[in-house]
Design a protein around this motif. Structure first.
Motif, mmCIF file in Angstrom:
data_model
loop_
_atom_site.group_PDB
_atom_site.id
_atom_site.type_symbol
_atom_site.label_atom_id
_atom_site.label_comp_id
_atom_site.label_asym_id
_atom_site.label_seq_id
_atom_site.Cartn_x
_atom_site.Cartn_y
_atom_site.Cartn_z
ATOM 1 N N PRO A 1 -4.413 11.703 -8.295
ATOM 2 C CA PRO A 1 -3.212 10.936 -7.940
ATOM 3 C C PRO A 1 -2.803 11.216 -6.512
ATOM 4 O O PRO A 1 -3.051 12.285 -5.977
ATOM 5 C CB PRO A 1 -2.161 11.464 -8.919
ATOM 6 N N ALA A 2 -2.162 10.241 -5.870
ATOM 7 C CA ALA A 2 -1.674 10.427 -4.511
ATOM 8 C C ALA A 2 -0.587 11.468 -4.505
ATOM 9 O O ALA A 2 0.277 11.492 -5.358
ATOM 10 C CB ALA A 2 -1.148 9.104 -3.955
ATOM 11 N N GLU A 3 -0.655 12.363 -3.507
ATOM 12 C CA GLU A 3 0.370 13.365 -3.383
ATOM 13 C C GLU A 3 1.595 12.731 -2.748
ATOM 14 O O GLU A 3 1.509 12.051 -1.742
ATOM 15 C CB GLU A 3 -0.138 14.503 -2.488
ATOM 16 N N SER A 4 2.740 12.901 -3.371
ATOM 17 C CA SER A 4 3.967 12.284 -2.862
ATOM 18 C C SER A 4 4.722 13.243 -1.967
ATOM 19 O O SER A 4 4.402 14.401 -1.912
ATOM 20 C CB SER A 4 4.836 11.865 -4.035
ATOM 21 N N TYR B 1 0.814 -1.212 0.000
ATOM 22 C CA TYR B 1 0.000 0.000 0.000
ATOM 23 C C TYR B 1 0.854 1.272 0.000
ATOM 24 O O TYR B 1 0.465 2.296 0.532
ATOM 25 C CB TYR B 1 -0.915 0.004 1.233
ATOM 26 N N LEU B 2 2.032 1.202 -0.652
ATOM 27 C CA LEU B 2 2.923 2.358 -0.646
ATOM 28 C C LEU B 2 2.284 3.566 -1.314
ATOM 29 O O LEU B 2 2.456 4.711 -0.874
ATOM 30 C CB LEU B 2 4.234 1.994 -1.343
ATOM 31 N N ASP B 3 1.551 3.361 -2.412
ATOM 32 C CA ASP B 3 0.914 4.478 -3.109
ATOM 33 C C ASP B 3 -0.370 4.929 -2.430
ATOM 34 O O ASP B 3 -0.894 5.996 -2.740
ATOM 35 C CB ASP B 3 0.594 4.090 -4.558
ATOM 36 N N THR B 4 -0.887 4.117 -1.520
ATOM 37 C CA THR B 4 -2.164 4.425 -0.882
ATOM 38 C C THR B 4 -1.994 5.275 0.357
ATOM 39 O O THR B 4 -2.755 6.227 0.580
ATOM 40 C CB THR B 4 -2.894 3.119 -0.505
ATOM 41 N N PHE B 5 -0.981 4.972 1.153
ATOM 42 C CA PHE B 5 -0.810 5.673 2.428
ATOM 43 C C PHE B 5 0.584 6.280 2.579
ATOM 44 O O PHE B 5 1.030 6.527 3.691
ATOM 45 C CB PHE B 5 -1.079 4.707 3.594
ATOM 46 N N ASN B 6 1.285 6.507 1.458
ATOM 47 C CA ASN B 6 2.594 7.138 1.567
ATOM 48 C C ASN B 6 2.450 8.557 2.117
ATOM 49 O O ASN B 6 1.487 9.254 1.832
ATOM 50 C CB ASN B 6 3.298 7.180 0.205
#
Length: 204
Positions: free
Chosen positions: A201-204, A148-153
């Protein structure tokens, strides 16, 4: 109570489905009835709204732009994974008092990460309430999981201990002007009337 912003199109986004699943598990673990959890995302489709209703969750009727008051004596959990910085800033502004902030928990993008990625002058100009509350915040990052790196990074749990808030100088509390973002070049917020994206998109 729980308020969820920016969940996204969970019918088409796997990350949004994982975030919804985590929210439901969190409510169960905390003993919060689904009817005491309110959600809003301008991207929700009518079908998604119907699904959330079947799950017993409440839909907020209007786009509050993050300006939701944490009213009452109970703690309010704000679940805001990968929301734009302006939403966090607006939420803090709306609840800008030691008494109210001390009854809030925010699960969302790391405030420390926001501070590290932005120039100090930009943070203080565009997101002044995030900048002012940093010294009054306790923050713990969610454990990383390879699936889940892209989900809860970059996601952390934030809370605001009364003792820390009392140590902030009085001038921190005196300025309570509503944010406008007139000079902000990369505003990450869906304003009232704006068109929502299908899958943010997930904010990095």
């Amino acid at each position: 109570r729980c308020v969820c912003y920016g969940l996204g199109r969970f019918s088409s986004c796997p990350a949004a489905r994982h975030q919804l699943a985590f929210l439901l598990l969190l409510l169960e673990e905390l003993g919060v009835p689904p009817g005491q959890c309110s959600l809003f995302d301008p991207a929700f489709s009518p079908q998604e709204v119907a699904v959330l209703g079947q799950l017993g969750l409440r839909l907020l009727p209007d786009n509050e732009e993050g300006k939701h008051g944490a009213e009452g004596a109970a703690t309010t959990l704000f679940y805001m994974v990968h929301c734009g910085k302006a939403l966090y800033n607006n939420l803090l502004w709306r609840n800008w008092s030691a008494g109210t902030l001390s009854r809030m928990v925010i699960i969302g993008n790391s405030f420390r990460g926001i501070e590290e990625r932005l120039l100090s002058r930009i943070l203080e100009r565009d997101y002044s309430y995030i900048a002012k509350i940093l010294k009054g915040t306790e923050e713990v990052a969610l454990p990383a999981h390879p699936r889940y790196l892209d989900t809860f990074n970059d996601t952390s749990v934030h809370w605001f201990p009364w003792e820390k808030l009392q140590e902030l100088p009085q001038e921190v509390w005196d300025f309570v002007e509503e944010p406008t973002y007139q000079e902000c070049e990369d505003l990450e917020i869906i304003r009232k009337g704006d068109r929502a994206e299908q899958c943010s998109p997930a904010e990095s």
